[in-house]
Design an enzyme around this catalytic site. Sequence first.
Site, PDB file in Angstrom:
ATOM      1  N   CYS A   1       7.455 -12.157   4.038  1.00  0.00           N
ATOM      2  CA  CYS A   1       8.098 -12.642   5.528  1.00  0.00           C
ATOM      3  C   CYS A   1       7.824 -14.093   5.813  1.00  0.00           C
ATOM      4  CB  CYS A   1       7.887 -11.623   6.536  1.00  0.00           C
ATOM      5  SG  CYS A   1       6.099 -11.205   7.040  1.00  0.00           S
TER       6      CYS A   1
ATOM      7  N   GLY B   1       4.039   2.070   1.912  1.00  0.00           N
ATOM      8  CA  GLY B   1       4.820   2.625   3.238  1.00  0.00           C
ATOM      9  C   GLY B   1       6.022   3.249   2.849  1.00  0.00           C
TER      10      GLY B   1
ATOM     11  N   ILE C   1       0.753  -1.119   0.076  1.00  0.00           N
ATOM     12  CA  ILE C   1      -0.009   0.207  -0.044  1.00  0.00           C
ATOM     13  C   ILE C   1       0.598   1.186  -0.074  1.00  0.00           C
ATOM     14  CG2 ILE C   1      -1.711  -1.124   1.108  1.00  0.00           C
ATOM     15  CD1 ILE C   1      -1.067   0.240   3.810  1.00  0.00           C
TER      16      ILE C   1
ATOM     17  N   SER D   1      10.478  -4.742   0.790  1.00  0.00           N
ATOM     18  CA  SER D   1      10.093  -5.501   1.601  1.00  0.00           C
ATOM     19  C   SER D   1       9.531  -6.531   1.402  1.00  0.00           C
ATOM     20  CB  SER D   1       9.304  -4.457   2.612  1.00  0.00           C
ATOM     21  OG  SER D   1       8.412  -3.752   2.094  1.00  0.00           O
TER      22      SER D   1
HETATM   23  C1  LIG Z   1       5.534  -7.427   3.521  1.00  0.00           C
HETATM   24  S1  LIG Z   1       4.545  -6.789   2.303  1.00  0.00           S
HETATM   25  C2  LIG Z   1       5.362  -5.221   2.073  1.00  0.00           C
HETATM   26  C3  LIG Z   1       4.095  -4.263   2.083  1.00  0.00           C
HETATM   27  C4  LIG Z   1       4.620  -2.987   1.816  1.00  0.00           C
HETATM   28  N1  LIG Z   1       6.012  -2.447   2.195  1.00  0.00           N
HETATM   29  C5  LIG Z   1       3.790  -1.762   2.238  1.00  0.00           C
HETATM   30  O1  LIG Z   1       3.975  -0.878   2.558  1.00  0.00           O
HETATM   31  O2  LIG Z   1       2.456  -2.269   2.266  1.00  0.00           O
HETATM   32  C6  LIG Z   1       4.940  -7.856   1.006  1.00  0.00           C
HETATM   33  C7  LIG Z   1       4.482  -7.538  -0.404  1.00  0.00           C
HETATM   34  O3  LIG Z   1       4.959  -8.325  -1.307  1.00  0.00           O
HETATM   35  C8  LIG Z   1       3.712  -8.556  -2.448  1.00  0.00           C
HETATM   36  N2  LIG Z   1       4.233  -9.621  -2.942  1.00  0.00           N
HETATM   37  C9  LIG Z   1       4.545 -11.034  -2.544  1.00  0.00           C
HETATM   38  N3  LIG Z   1       5.038 -11.848  -3.470  1.00  0.00           N
HETATM   39  C10 LIG Z   1       5.124 -11.375  -4.574  1.00  0.00           C
HETATM   40  C11 LIG Z   1       5.838 -11.440  -5.859  1.00  0.00           C
HETATM   41  N4  LIG Z   1       6.103 -12.619  -6.073  1.00  0.00           N
HETATM   42  N5  LIG Z   1       5.777 -10.331  -6.647  1.00  0.00           N
HETATM   43  C12 LIG Z   1       5.562  -9.027  -6.195  1.00  0.00           C
HETATM   44  N6  LIG Z   1       4.777  -8.821  -4.981  1.00  0.00           N
HETATM   45  C13 LIG Z   1       4.798  -9.897  -4.055  1.00  0.00           C
HETATM   46  C14 LIG Z   1       2.745  -8.734  -1.383  1.00  0.00           C
HETATM   47  O4  LIG Z   1       1.663  -8.538  -2.331  1.00  0.00           O
HETATM   48  C15 LIG Z   1       2.866  -7.694  -0.452  1.00  0.00           C
HETATM   49  O5  LIG Z   1       2.272  -6.448  -0.634  1.00  0.00           O
END
Ligand SMILES: C[S@@+](CC[C@H](N)C(=O)[O-])C[C@H]1O[C@@H](n2cnc3c(N)ncnc32)[C@H](O)[C@@H]1O
Length: 292
Positions: A70, A10, A8, A67
């Site tokens: 996790c 951050g 979103i 990021s």
């Molecule tokens: C820990 S969250 C990070 C959120 C972000 N920093 C924020 O401020 O909302 C991990 C993000 O990675 C995305 N994600 C997971 N696997 C992914 C992939 N293979 N390619 C692109 N995005 C991915 C998820 O949809 C999620 O929004």
Amino acid sequence: MLELFCGIGGCAAALGERARIVAAVDQNRHALAVYRHNFTHPVFPLALESVRESQWQAWTADVWWMSPPCPPYTRRGLRRDVEDPRARSFAAVLKQIAAHRPRHVAFENVPGFVGSRAHRLLKQTLDRSGYVFRETLLCPTELGLPNRRERFYLVAGLDGLAPWPARAGAALRLSDLLDSSPATELWCDPLLAHRYPHALHVVDPRDPQACSACFTSAYGRSIVRSGSYLATGAGLRRFSPSEILRLLDFPGGYRLPADLPRRRAWSLAGNSVSVRAVRWVLSAIPGLMTHT
Ligand SMILES: C[S@@+](CC[C@H](N)C(=O)[O-])C[C@H]1O[C@@H](n2cnc3c(N)ncnc32)[C@H](O)[C@@H]1O
């Protein structure tokens, strides 16, 4: 700046006008809808492991922020580390760092990332590509926020880094971050406290030291260990998604779309980052956070 796994936004929220984001990339269309609601940066709904080489070349940026997911490093996610298919996108990004050598790289993940094989791979890639880097665990409570969210951060540079400032910040009180008229749906079944007398983390907003636990993407779905409950004269209630964003220090103008279901908003906010912590981490990149 390249904002990878942008969710979103951050990182975009932490930067404000200080940098131009050339691409914000994420595979979750719901997260990207919230991102677009708040920022005009170009958004790419892509799985990072399937991004074409020509696209990586087109995204020219001085700083790559990321990021990644996790779960590969958490107990709930079974700690499968690099064997977890959800870690593939991060491995793909590491290859691109080695190939493109952006001037700076910054990274956020859960404390369980420390000592993982993915962590070793990250450090090895940076070492071999000529970066100096610095890493730390940081909780936003050290920067004045009444919300626990300890995370691992790393920042790297090809031409050196600035020192991190002291761990301090304007102290906010939890009671000042609450909604003025919270939705009635936030109140919990009165039996909840009886059913889980010791397992719920309850905060009293009248306590000036009140500090909420880390809100995860399971808040609202999972009753325990996903975030705090608020004690009110009328019983316990959940924190609203907007309150969680305030606890993460998202700026006042940041808005969730009115039609976003609360459960989805909890999940997206719980996946996001402490904006204040990101600002602090990025201040190691010379000139970035002082640029207006
Ligand atoms: C820990 S969250 C990070 C959120 C972000 N920093 C924020 O401020 O909302 C991990 C993000 O990675 C995305 N994600 C997971 N696997 C992914 C992939 N293979 N390619 C692109 N995005 C991915 C998820 O949809 C999620 O929004």
